[in-house]
Write an enzyme that holds these catalytic residues in place. Structure first.
Site, short mmCIF file in Angstrom:
data_model
loop_
_atom_site.label_atom_id
_atom_site.label_comp_id
_atom_site.label_asym_id
_atom_site.label_seq_id
_atom_site.Cartn_x
_atom_site.Cartn_y
_atom_site.Cartn_z
N ARG A 46 0.88 -1.19 0.00
CA ARG A 46 0.00 0.00 0.00
C ARG A 46 0.90 1.22 0.00
O ARG A 46 2.12 1.12 0.12
CB ARG A 46 -1.03 -0.02 1.14
CG ARG A 46 -0.69 -0.67 2.43
CD ARG A 46 0.35 0.02 3.25
NE ARG A 46 0.13 1.45 3.36
CZ ARG A 46 1.07 2.35 3.57
NH1 ARG A 46 2.34 1.98 3.69
NH2 ARG A 46 0.80 3.63 3.64
N GLY A 47 0.26 2.40 -0.11
CA GLY A 47 1.04 3.62 -0.28
C GLY A 47 1.11 3.89 -1.77
O GLY A 47 1.44 2.99 -2.56
N ALA A 48 0.80 5.14 -2.16
CA ALA A 48 0.60 5.44 -3.58
C ALA A 48 1.78 5.04 -4.48
O ALA A 48 1.59 4.29 -5.45
CB ALA A 48 0.25 6.92 -3.73
N ARG A 88 -7.37 -0.23 -6.85
CA ARG A 88 -7.61 0.82 -5.85
C ARG A 88 -7.73 2.14 -6.63
O ARG A 88 -6.79 2.53 -7.32
CB ARG A 88 -6.48 0.90 -4.82
CG ARG A 88 -6.46 -0.32 -3.89
CD ARG A 88 -5.59 -0.08 -2.67
NE ARG A 88 -6.25 0.77 -1.69
CZ ARG A 88 -5.61 1.28 -0.63
NH1 ARG A 88 -4.33 1.05 -0.44
NH2 ARG A 88 -6.27 2.02 0.25
N GLN A 194 -2.35 2.22 9.79
CA GLN A 194 -1.03 2.35 9.15
C GLN A 194 -0.03 3.08 10.05
O GLN A 194 1.18 2.82 10.00
CB GLN A 194 -1.14 3.10 7.81
CG GLN A 194 -1.82 2.34 6.71
CD GLN A 194 -3.32 2.59 6.68
OE1 GLN A 194 -3.93 2.94 7.69
NE2 GLN A 194 -3.94 2.40 5.54
N ASP A 235 -2.27 10.93 -2.07
CA ASP A 235 -2.66 9.90 -3.05
C ASP A 235 -3.04 10.49 -4.40
O ASP A 235 -2.88 9.86 -5.44
CB ASP A 235 -3.81 9.06 -2.49
CG ASP A 235 -3.27 8.12 -1.43
OD1 ASP A 235 -3.15 8.53 -0.27
OD2 ASP A 235 -2.90 6.98 -1.79
O1 MRU Z 1 -4.57 3.12 2.14
P1 MRU Z 1 -3.10 3.37 2.04
O2 MRU Z 1 -2.33 2.84 3.21
O3 MRU Z 1 -2.54 2.93 0.72
O4 MRU Z 1 -2.98 4.95 2.09
C1 MRU Z 1 -1.69 5.52 1.99
C2 MRU Z 1 -1.70 6.99 2.16
O5 MRU Z 1 -2.71 7.63 2.33
C3 MRU Z 1 -0.37 7.66 2.03
O6 MRU Z 1 -0.32 8.81 2.80
C4 MRU Z 1 -0.14 8.04 0.56
O7 MRU Z 1 -0.37 6.95 -0.27
C5 MRU Z 1 1.23 8.56 0.34
S1 MRU Z 1 2.47 7.31 0.45
C6 MRU Z 1 3.93 8.02 0.08
#
Ligand code: MRU
Length: 342
Positions: A46-48, A88, A194, A235
């Site tokens: 996860r994480g963009a 996603r 997270q 994101d």
């Molecule tokens: O649902 P997630 O854990 O994928 O959400 C991640 C976030 O909101 C992060 O802040 C975002 O993706 C930036 S990661 C560098």
């Protein structure tokens, strides 16, 4: 700690299964398109930026499988790209990376599938390597904004675990800690946790002093003047600077504005969606109700109606600046972002 969230070696894709953290640091191998899509949907990765990189390798591996079975066609490849994009919907890095892979597949057109495969492999590697560099630059530019002794609040995980490098928001913290003293307050980040599961683990493994709090405690900390800056990731950022990030980010930005605490968004250019005029058109992912209810072992869950958006949108006027690999971008965002992207 030298941690790699995504490892691609000997044509094998391995990722840290983030659902097992902090109890266990385990890598899992993703071999098929279906496995990659499931890992993204279930947030093993996860994480963009991290989901974009994983999707890019996933598309390459899928193209190899199609080639081996004599069925690598444009329509099969595009279909796989579409399936990945919809795993996603909020983080634009996912469709950005898929689009880059589609471009590499189509250009230049060639009947030689082996050449196409090596182009796809190279493109996925380039996306991954570029993200590493981007994270370092974000860290460098962001650290310049902070005082030498600083107390930072962050939300969700925008660190090593969310990217191909040292993170976005957390890269700023790692860099600042090299030349000063940083304490990080880590929002728990309900409902998926997270902050408490990933960010606290990651920071303490890297010897950064951290304190965890539940999301509703951030206001008190700001009221007590214990926070010098809030730094979060993103994101998807619209052309006017409206920013989608993990649910709870908007509330934090409102609190920071009220308490006069700078609110920074650290993000690569791949998180900007200049096709969107404002945050109103950012697609927001809604997740299953179990994510909210299971934590409390709520019985008879079918009797519960649950509101569970995974992201919210922070209006641009609450954001002090964006920290990108091209430097720090302040308001007016529409003008400054348009300039940056032309
Ligand atoms: O649902 P997630 O854990 O994928 O959400 C991640 C976030 O909101 C992060 O802040 C975002 O993706 C930036 S990661 C560098």
């Amino acid at each position: 700690m030298n941690l790699e969230t995504i490892v691609f070696e000997n044509n094998t894709l391995r990722i840290i299964d983030q659902n097992l953290l902090p109890a266990r640091l385990t890598y899992i191998t993703l071999s098929t398109l279906e496995e990659v899509i499931t890992a993204i949907k279930k947030m093993s990765v996860r994480g963009a930026p991290a989901i974009g990189i994983t999707a890019a390798y996933g598309l390459y591996l899928h193209a190899v499988i199609l080639h081996n079975s004599g069925s690598l066609t444009k329509s099969a490849f595009l279909q796989a790209g579409y399936a990945l994009k919809s795993a996603r919907p909020t983080a634009v890095n996912l469709s950005w990376a898929v689009e880059k892979m589609i471009h590499a597949y189509l250009n230049p057109p060639t009947p030689n599938e082996v050449q196409t495969l090596s182009r796809l492999k190279a493109e996925a590697g380039t996306i991954h390597a570029a993200d590493k560099k981007t994270c370092d630059l974000i860290g460098k530019y962001g650290a310049e904004l902070l005082p030498k002794k600083v107390s930072v609040l962050t939300h969700c995980n925008a660190g090593i675990l969310a990217t191909g490098g040292r993170g976005t928001a957390l890269s700023v913290i790692y860099r600042a800690a090299k030349s000063g003293s940083v304490h990080v307050f880590v929002d728990e980040t309900r409902p998926a946790g997270q902050g408490i599961r990933l960010t606290y683990w990651e920071l303490t493994k890297n010897n950064i002093p951290a304190t965890v709090l539940t999301d509703s405690m951030a206001g008190l900390l700001m009221q007590q003047k214990k926070i010098d800056a809030v730094i979060v990731g993103a994101d998807r950022i619209a052309q006017n600077g409206d920013t989608a990030n993990k649910i709870g980010t908007y509330s934090l930005a409102v609190l920071a504005g009220y308490h006069d605490v700078p609110f920074y968004v650290a993000a690569p250019l791949s998180s900007f969606d200049m096709s969107l005029v404002s945050g109103a058109s950012i697609p927001i992912e809604f997740r299953e109700k179990e994510e909210v209810l299971d934590f409390w072992k709520i019985p008879d869950q079918d009797k519960y109606t649950v509101f569970n958006p995974a992201f919210d949108v922070t209006p641009a006027e609450l954001i002090s600046a964006f920290i990108t690999e091209k430097g720090v971008i302040g308001p007016p965002y529409k003008e400054n972002l348009t300039y940056l992207f032309t």
